[in-house]
Design an enzyme around this catalytic site. Sequence first.
Site, PDB file in Angstrom:
ATOM      1  N   LYS A 101       0.853  -1.204   0.000  1.00  0.00           N
ATOM      2  CA  LYS A 101       0.000   0.000   0.000  1.00  0.00           C
ATOM      3  C   LYS A 101       0.886   1.251   0.000  1.00  0.00           C
ATOM      4  O   LYS A 101       1.716   1.430   0.878  1.00  0.00           O
ATOM      5  CB  LYS A 101      -0.917   0.012   1.224  1.00  0.00           C
ATOM      6  CG  LYS A 101      -1.880   1.195   1.216  1.00  0.00           C
ATOM      7  CD  LYS A 101      -2.867   1.115   2.367  1.00  0.00           C
ATOM      8  CE  LYS A 101      -2.353   1.721   3.637  1.00  0.00           C
ATOM      9  NZ  LYS A 101      -2.348   3.191   3.676  1.00  0.00           N
TER      10      LYS A 101
ATOM     11  N   ASP B  57      -3.315   4.417  -2.007  1.00  0.00           N
ATOM     12  CA  ASP B  57      -4.258   4.936  -1.004  1.00  0.00           C
ATOM     13  C   ASP B  57      -4.223   6.464  -1.006  1.00  0.00           C
ATOM     14  O   ASP B  57      -3.648   7.092  -0.134  1.00  0.00           O
ATOM     15  CB  ASP B  57      -3.858   4.376   0.372  1.00  0.00           C
ATOM     16  CG  ASP B  57      -4.868   4.695   1.455  1.00  0.00           C
ATOM     17  OD1 ASP B  57      -6.016   5.077   1.114  1.00  0.00           O
ATOM     18  OD2 ASP B  57      -4.518   4.563   2.645  1.00  0.00           O
TER      19      ASP B  57
ATOM     20  N   LYS C 239      -7.077   8.441  -1.210  1.00  0.00           N
ATOM     21  CA  LYS C 239      -8.294   8.973  -0.573  1.00  0.00           C
ATOM     22  C   LYS C 239      -8.814  10.209  -1.313  1.00  0.00           C
ATOM     23  O   LYS C 239      -8.931  11.287  -0.741  1.00  0.00           O
ATOM     24  CB  LYS C 239      -8.027   9.285   0.901  1.00  0.00           C
ATOM     25  CG  LYS C 239      -7.682   8.045   1.729  1.00  0.00           C
ATOM     26  CD  LYS C 239      -7.582   8.367   3.212  1.00  0.00           C
ATOM     27  CE  LYS C 239      -7.424   7.150   4.088  1.00  0.00           C
ATOM     28  NZ  LYS C 239      -6.171   6.425   3.947  1.00  0.00           N
TER      29      LYS C 239
ATOM     30  N   THR D 136     -10.470   5.722  10.804  1.00  0.00           N
ATOM     31  CA  THR D 136     -10.370   5.063  12.119  1.00  0.00           C
ATOM     32  C   THR D 136      -9.836   6.007  13.192  1.00  0.00           C
ATOM     33  O   THR D 136      -9.914   5.707  14.369  1.00  0.00           O
ATOM     34  CB  THR D 136      -9.477   3.807  12.047  1.00  0.00           C
ATOM     35  OG1 THR D 136      -8.303   4.125  11.316  1.00  0.00           O
ATOM     36  CG2 THR D 136     -10.191   2.657  11.389  1.00  0.00           C
TER      37      THR D 136
HETATM   38  O1  C5P Z   1       0.854   0.610  11.256  1.00  0.00           O
HETATM   39  P1  C5P Z   1      -0.601   0.262  11.088  1.00  0.00           P
HETATM   40  O2  C5P Z   1      -0.855  -1.220  10.928  1.00  0.00           O
HETATM   41  O3  C5P Z   1      -1.468   0.920  12.141  1.00  0.00           O
HETATM   42  O4  C5P Z   1      -0.961   0.937   9.682  1.00  0.00           O
HETATM   43  C1  C5P Z   1      -2.258   0.937   9.177  1.00  0.00           C
HETATM   44  C2  C5P Z   1      -2.275   1.564   7.807  1.00  0.00           C
HETATM   45  O5  C5P Z   1      -3.617   1.662   7.395  1.00  0.00           O
HETATM   46  C3  C5P Z   1      -1.703   2.980   7.723  1.00  0.00           C
HETATM   47  O6  C5P Z   1      -1.109   3.135   6.429  1.00  0.00           O
HETATM   48  C4  C5P Z   1      -2.917   3.851   7.838  1.00  0.00           C
HETATM   49  O7  C5P Z   1      -2.754   5.087   7.183  1.00  0.00           O
HETATM   50  C5  C5P Z   1      -3.956   3.012   7.102  1.00  0.00           C
HETATM   51  N1  C5P Z   1      -5.331   3.305   7.405  1.00  0.00           N
HETATM   52  C6  C5P Z   1      -5.851   3.239   8.697  1.00  0.00           C
HETATM   53  N2  C5P Z   1      -7.171   3.551   8.908  1.00  0.00           N
HETATM   54  C7  C5P Z   1      -7.955   3.868   7.872  1.00  0.00           C
HETATM   55  C8  C5P Z   1      -7.446   3.903   6.579  1.00  0.00           C
HETATM   56  C9  C5P Z   1      -6.119   3.597   6.376  1.00  0.00           C
HETATM   57  O8  C5P Z   1      -5.134   2.921   9.634  1.00  0.00           O
HETATM   58  N3  C5P Z   1      -9.234   4.108   8.071  1.00  0.00           N
END
Ligand code: C5P
Length: 242
Positions: free
Chosen positions: A41, A68, A70, A126
């Site tokens: 990603k 990603d 958005k 989130t």
């Molecule tokens: O390090 P971690 O596992 O928390 O990373 C989660 C990834 O998912 C990050 O790239 C974050 O930007 C992305 N993300 C998220 N919540 C969302 C959308 C994307 O944590 N709603």
Amino acid sequence: MAKTDAIISARDRIAVALDVPGSREALDLADRLGDACSWLKVGMELYYASGNSLIAELRSRGFRVFLDLKLHDIPNTVAGAVRSVSQTGAELLTVHACGGPAMLEAAAKAAETPGAPRLLAVTVLTSMDAHELNAAGVPGLPGPQVVRLATLAKDSGIDGMVCSPEEVSAVREATGPDSILVVPGIRPKGYPTDDQRRIATAGETISRGASILVVGRPITRAADPAAAARAIVDEIASAELA
Ligand code: C5P
């Protein structure tokens, strides 16, 4: 990916988040991951720094790219952005569901062009709790808003949705078996939650109906990222059999 391709192996069900500032760090991580996962990603930080040449580099190493970005703008502009991304070979692209039906429909129509990515609608970030949501003018809790936006996205012709582990079951129920549900907030048992609020393990999230899990720090900060990715892939495979 052809529109009809199925997600077939557990290795195809995680996307490792390359949350690094530039190409050098991204390619180093990609090389350390090797064949432990299929999807990488690329988010805004990395894409704005490294652009389409990085996507080409990752693809030449055999990875599939989830971009990603958005997207959230007027329909004409978002449709143009989808067409531009279609030239890059990225196979998944995010748009904000709260851009509304006209924007989502324009994006979906633009994604009918050859080579276009499949689109995923981001529902409620989130990082937003009820207080944040209410301050932005949306009353109530995040859960019902996630389902409302996921349903809107589906009705507007969008292929998939991004939601937290807490909402996967409700979004699956609302959008049906064919939606691609992409879920961040994955933490192995005992791993720190970091800044994530709504979390679950990979196995739990797959059992609730997720299609692809987004995993960042539990893999990228591991001493051996490939081994950490393989452990999560094994957990997914076990959940598929359960
Ligand atoms: O390090 P971690 O596992 O928390 O990373 C989660 C990834 O998912 C990050 O790239 C974050 O930007 C992305 N993300 C998220 N919540 C969302 C959308 C994307 O944590 N709603």
